[in-house]
Design a protein around this motif. Structure first.
Motif, mmCIF file in Angstrom:
data_model
loop_
_atom_site.group_PDB
_atom_site.id
_atom_site.type_symbol
_atom_site.label_atom_id
_atom_site.label_comp_id
_atom_site.label_asym_id
_atom_site.label_seq_id
_atom_site.Cartn_x
_atom_site.Cartn_y
_atom_site.Cartn_z
ATOM 1 N N LEU A 4 24.273 17.246 43.257
ATOM 2 C CA LEU A 4 23.472 18.107 44.215
ATOM 3 C C LEU A 4 24.378 18.695 45.070
ATOM 4 C CD1 LEU A 4 20.780 18.169 45.621
ATOM 5 C CD2 LEU A 4 21.260 16.234 46.806
ATOM 6 N N TYR A 5 25.564 18.259 45.532
ATOM 7 C CA TYR A 5 26.434 18.666 46.501
ATOM 8 C C TYR A 5 26.953 19.721 46.239
ATOM 9 C CZ TYR A 5 25.436 13.728 47.976
ATOM 10 O OH TYR A 5 24.871 12.537 48.354
ATOM 11 N N LEU A 6 27.414 19.749 44.859
ATOM 12 C CA LEU A 6 28.138 20.871 44.233
ATOM 13 C C LEU A 6 27.337 22.109 43.893
ATOM 14 C CD1 LEU A 6 30.292 18.585 41.741
ATOM 15 C CD2 LEU A 6 31.158 19.541 43.673
ATOM 16 N N ALA A 7 25.880 21.910 43.962
ATOM 17 C CA ALA A 7 25.218 23.141 43.512
ATOM 18 C C ALA A 7 25.585 24.629 44.086
ATOM 19 C CB ALA A 7 23.744 22.729 43.510
ATOM 20 N N GLN A 16 37.271 21.775 43.912
ATOM 21 C CA GLN A 16 38.071 21.413 45.188
ATOM 22 C C GLN A 16 37.184 20.142 45.971
ATOM 23 O OE1 GLN A 16 38.260 25.499 47.075
ATOM 24 N NE2 GLN A 16 40.254 25.051 47.189
ATOM 25 N N PHE A 17 35.790 20.303 45.826
ATOM 26 C CA PHE A 17 34.976 19.473 46.418
ATOM 27 C C PHE A 17 34.818 18.044 45.689
ATOM 28 C CE2 PHE A 17 31.216 17.236 47.736
ATOM 29 C CZ PHE A 17 31.034 17.544 49.148
ATOM 30 N N LYS A 18 35.369 18.137 44.362
ATOM 31 C CA LYS A 18 35.335 17.031 43.603
ATOM 32 C C LYS A 18 36.453 16.222 44.016
ATOM 33 C CE LYS A 18 33.083 18.536 39.375
ATOM 34 N NZ LYS A 18 33.093 18.933 37.859
ATOM 35 N N GLN A 19 37.592 16.801 44.357
ATOM 36 C CA GLN A 19 38.934 16.124 44.681
ATOM 37 C C GLN A 19 38.588 15.700 46.102
ATOM 38 O OE1 GLN A 19 41.510 19.684 44.288
ATOM 39 N NE2 GLN A 19 42.494 18.571 42.321
ATOM 40 N N PHE A 20 37.911 16.420 46.887
ATOM 41 C CA PHE A 20 37.866 16.193 48.252
ATOM 42 C C PHE A 20 36.758 14.746 48.185
ATOM 43 C CE2 PHE A 20 34.608 15.964 51.893
ATOM 44 C CZ PHE A 20 35.399 16.130 52.884
ATOM 45 N N ILE A 25 35.676 9.154 49.539
ATOM 46 C CA ILE A 25 34.619 8.428 49.216
ATOM 47 C C ILE A 25 34.693 6.948 49.931
ATOM 48 C CG2 ILE A 25 35.343 7.717 47.142
ATOM 49 C CD1 ILE A 25 31.572 7.885 48.148
ATOM 50 N N LYS A 26 35.899 6.465 49.740
ATOM 51 C CA LYS A 26 36.361 5.068 50.333
ATOM 52 C C LYS A 26 36.037 4.990 51.903
ATOM 53 C CE LYS A 26 36.846 2.873 46.500
ATOM 54 N NZ LYS A 26 35.962 2.211 45.631
ATOM 55 N N ASN A 58 29.662 21.919 55.503
ATOM 56 C CA ASN A 58 30.791 22.289 56.244
ATOM 57 C C ASN A 58 32.026 22.356 55.628
ATOM 58 O OD1 ASN A 58 29.522 22.429 59.216
ATOM 59 N ND2 ASN A 58 28.653 20.584 58.458
ATOM 60 N N PHE A 59 32.172 22.641 54.296
ATOM 61 C CA PHE A 59 33.226 22.312 53.414
ATOM 62 C C PHE A 59 34.292 23.479 53.596
ATOM 63 C CE2 PHE A 59 35.340 22.330 49.384
ATOM 64 C CZ PHE A 59 36.097 21.013 49.489
ATOM 65 N N ASP A 60 33.759 24.758 53.923
ATOM 66 C CA ASP A 60 34.636 25.911 54.226
ATOM 67 C C ASP A 60 35.523 25.405 55.509
ATOM 68 O OD1 ASP A 60 34.107 27.544 52.108
ATOM 69 O OD2 ASP A 60 32.442 28.446 53.234
ATOM 70 N N ARG A 61 34.878 25.161 56.394
ATOM 71 C CA ARG A 61 35.213 24.787 57.612
ATOM 72 C C ARG A 61 36.409 23.628 57.628
ATOM 73 N NH1 ARG A 61 31.397 23.596 62.234
ATOM 74 N NH2 ARG A 61 30.970 25.694 61.729
ATOM 75 N N ILE A 62 36.027 22.708 56.495
ATOM 76 C CA ILE A 62 36.916 21.519 56.431
ATOM 77 C C ILE A 62 38.085 22.022 55.589
ATOM 78 C CG2 ILE A 62 37.213 19.394 54.704
ATOM 79 C CD1 ILE A 62 34.285 18.645 55.432
ATOM 80 N N LEU A 63 38.079 22.987 54.909
ATOM 81 C CA LEU A 63 39.318 23.464 54.047
ATOM 82 C C LEU A 63 40.204 24.230 54.775
ATOM 83 C CD1 LEU A 63 37.836 24.356 50.621
ATOM 84 C CD2 LEU A 63 39.193 22.581 51.065
#
Length: 79
Positions: A4-7, A16-20, A25-26, A58-63
Motif C-alpha cells: 500500500l505504501y509503495l503504490a 529505496q522505500f523498501k530499504q528505508f 521498522i524497529k 514525505n519520502f522525497d523530503r526524507i531522502l
C-alpha cells in the motif's frame, strides 16, 4: 501492508522505500510501544500504519536530508 505504501512510487523509489522501511521498522515499533500500552494492540497497529503513510507521503523530503541527520529527522516524523 507495505504494498500500500509503495503504490505511488516508481520502481527505483519503491526499492529505496523498501530499504528505508527495513531500516526504520524497529525504530517505529519502539516509538509506538513507548507511547501506547500493550493493552491496545489495535491502536498500536493503527499508529504504525499512520507512521508509514506519513513517511511515504514525505519520502522525497526524507531522502533530501543528509544520511548523517536522517535518523533524527525520521524519528521526529514518527513521533
Amino acid at each position: 501492508m507495505l504494498l500500500l505504501y509503495l503504490a505511488p512510487f516508481d520502481d527505483q523509489t519503491r526499492n529505496q522505500f523498501k530499504q528505508f522501511y527495513d531500516t526504520y521498522i524497529k525504530l517505529a515499533e519502539v516509538i509506538v510501544s513507548k507511547r501506547i500500552s500493550a493493552d491496545h494492540p489495535n491502536l498500536r497497529e493503527d499508529c504504525l500504519q499512520d507512521i508509514w503513510v506519513v513517511c511515504s507521503e514525505n519520502f522525497d523530503r526524507i531522502l533530501s536530508v543528509p544520511e548523517t541527520d536522517r535518523s533524527k529527522y525520521v524519528s521526529g516524523i514518527m513521533r
